[in-house]
Scaffold this active site. Structure first.
Site, PDB file in Angstrom:
ATOM      1  N   GLU A   4     -14.653   5.578 -88.096  1.00 56.88           N
ATOM      2  CA  GLU A   4     -15.185   5.092 -86.820  1.00 56.88           C
ATOM      3  C   GLU A   4     -14.096   4.687 -85.833  1.00 56.88           C
ATOM      4  O   GLU A   4     -14.374   4.496 -84.647  1.00 56.88           O
ATOM      5  CB  GLU A   4     -16.127   3.915 -87.074  1.00 56.88           C
ATOM      6  CG  GLU A   4     -17.438   4.349 -87.732  1.00 56.88           C
ATOM      7  CD  GLU A   4     -18.322   3.182 -88.143  1.00 56.88           C
ATOM      8  OE1 GLU A   4     -17.828   2.046 -88.160  1.00 56.88           O
ATOM      9  OE2 GLU A   4     -19.503   3.434 -88.452  1.00 56.88           O
ATOM     10  N   GLU A  34     -13.067   6.251-111.166  1.00 61.24           N
ATOM     11  CA  GLU A  34     -12.425   4.980-110.831  1.00 61.24           C
ATOM     12  C   GLU A  34     -11.616   4.395-111.990  1.00 61.24           C
ATOM     13  O   GLU A  34     -10.953   3.381-111.837  1.00 61.24           O
ATOM     14  CB  GLU A  34     -13.464   3.958-110.393  1.00 61.24           C
ATOM     15  CG  GLU A  34     -14.402   3.495-111.488  1.00 61.24           C
ATOM     16  CD  GLU A  34     -15.388   2.443-110.984  1.00 61.24           C
ATOM     17  OE1 GLU A  34     -15.416   1.363-111.588  1.00 61.24           O
ATOM     18  OE2 GLU A  34     -16.093   2.713-109.993  1.00 61.24           O
TER      19      GLU A  34
END
Length: 271
Positions: free
Chosen positions: A81, A112
């Site tokens: 953004e 992960e």
């Protein structure tokens, strides 16, 4: 102090399946109200990390977010953004997550759990000591994130983190930890809820403060935003009308010619 995962602690509520929709929403909202207060308590930590980020960006460095699951997705959202909102180049703020881009939509099993892959992912971007890396993990125990920050520390790269447990392995690894302790989730262990909200709030604060420090906001306006749809074109037109006291027609003409609010205002004033 012993490390306890409050993000994994039992919910204060039980028999959720017996609640009405209204009851569920009231209780979720009640828990959500606790998040801004937890963020407020962490403001001194957030300030130190935000100042470090701003300093690195001012000196030509980049900001990297690295995480897994919800935490990784939130970092990628915040990074993505920045260009449209503040007109900065893609690559100034970078979001990385365990499992790569495919994990944005579908979980990649065990991605992960690697202690080395996070550092490998950072190296693909030629990470250096000019940059700053923020590890994001609600639990504070994600190997992908902790391993990345350890390697950064060994290579003279400033590290921060955003976690929702106090005294976690991640917080003790990061040079500039941010610990926002929101307590047990409404659904036990569902850290996409309060913990995710807390992380989003902190990410908003860090990136917005940094962009303002870089001069990407004038007054309170996003004068460098990318004009990528009609809504933003209309917003840009109104900004120019307000700043220059010109008609809508003139503002649209200036925006069409100069392609950004900042450039349009500067060109008109310097004409």
């Amino acid at each position: 102090m012993a490390f306890t995962k409050t993000t994994e602690a039992a919910s204060h509520y039980d028999h959720l399946e017996k609640m009405s929709v209204s009851e569920l929403l009231v209780h979720i909202n009640s828990e959500d109200k606790k998040v801004p207060k937890a963020v407020e308590k962490a403001l001194p930590q957030i300030t130190k990390l935000s100042e470090a980020v701003s300093e690195k960006l001012k000196n030509g460095g980049r900001l990297f977010y690295i995480g897994a699951g919800t935490s990784g997705r939130l970092g990628i959202v915040d990074a993505s953004e920045c260009p449209p909102t503040f007109g900065v180049p893609h690559g100034l703020v970078v979001g990385l997550m365990a499992g790569g881009d495919a994990a944005m939509r579908k979980a990649v099993e065990f991605a992960e759990d690697s202690h080395h892959q996070g550092w490998n992912d950072l190296q693909e971007h030629q990470i250096s000591d000019k940059d700053v890396v923020i590890g994001i993990a609600a639990s504070g125990t994600t190997p992908y994130v902790i391993g990345a920050l350890k390697h950064c520390n060994e290579n003279g790269i400033i590290t921060g983190c955003i976690t929702c447990n106090e005294g976690s392995p991640l917080a003790t690894t990061a040079q500039l930890p941010v610990e926002v302790v929101v307590g047990p989730e409404f659904v036990t262990g569902s850290s996409r809820m309060k913990a995710g909200t807390a992380q989003k709030l902190v990410l908003n604060m860090i990136s917005t403060a940094a962009m303002i420090q870089l001069g990407r906001v004038k007054g309170n306006k996003m004068v460098d935003m990318q004009l990528s749809n009609n809504k933003l074109l209309d917003r840009g037109t109104r900004m120019i009308m307000e700043a220059l006291a010109v008609s809508e027609e003139k503002a649209k003409q200036l925006l069409d010619t100069h392609k950004s609010v900042r450039n349009a205002i500067n060109a008109y004033k310097n004409a």
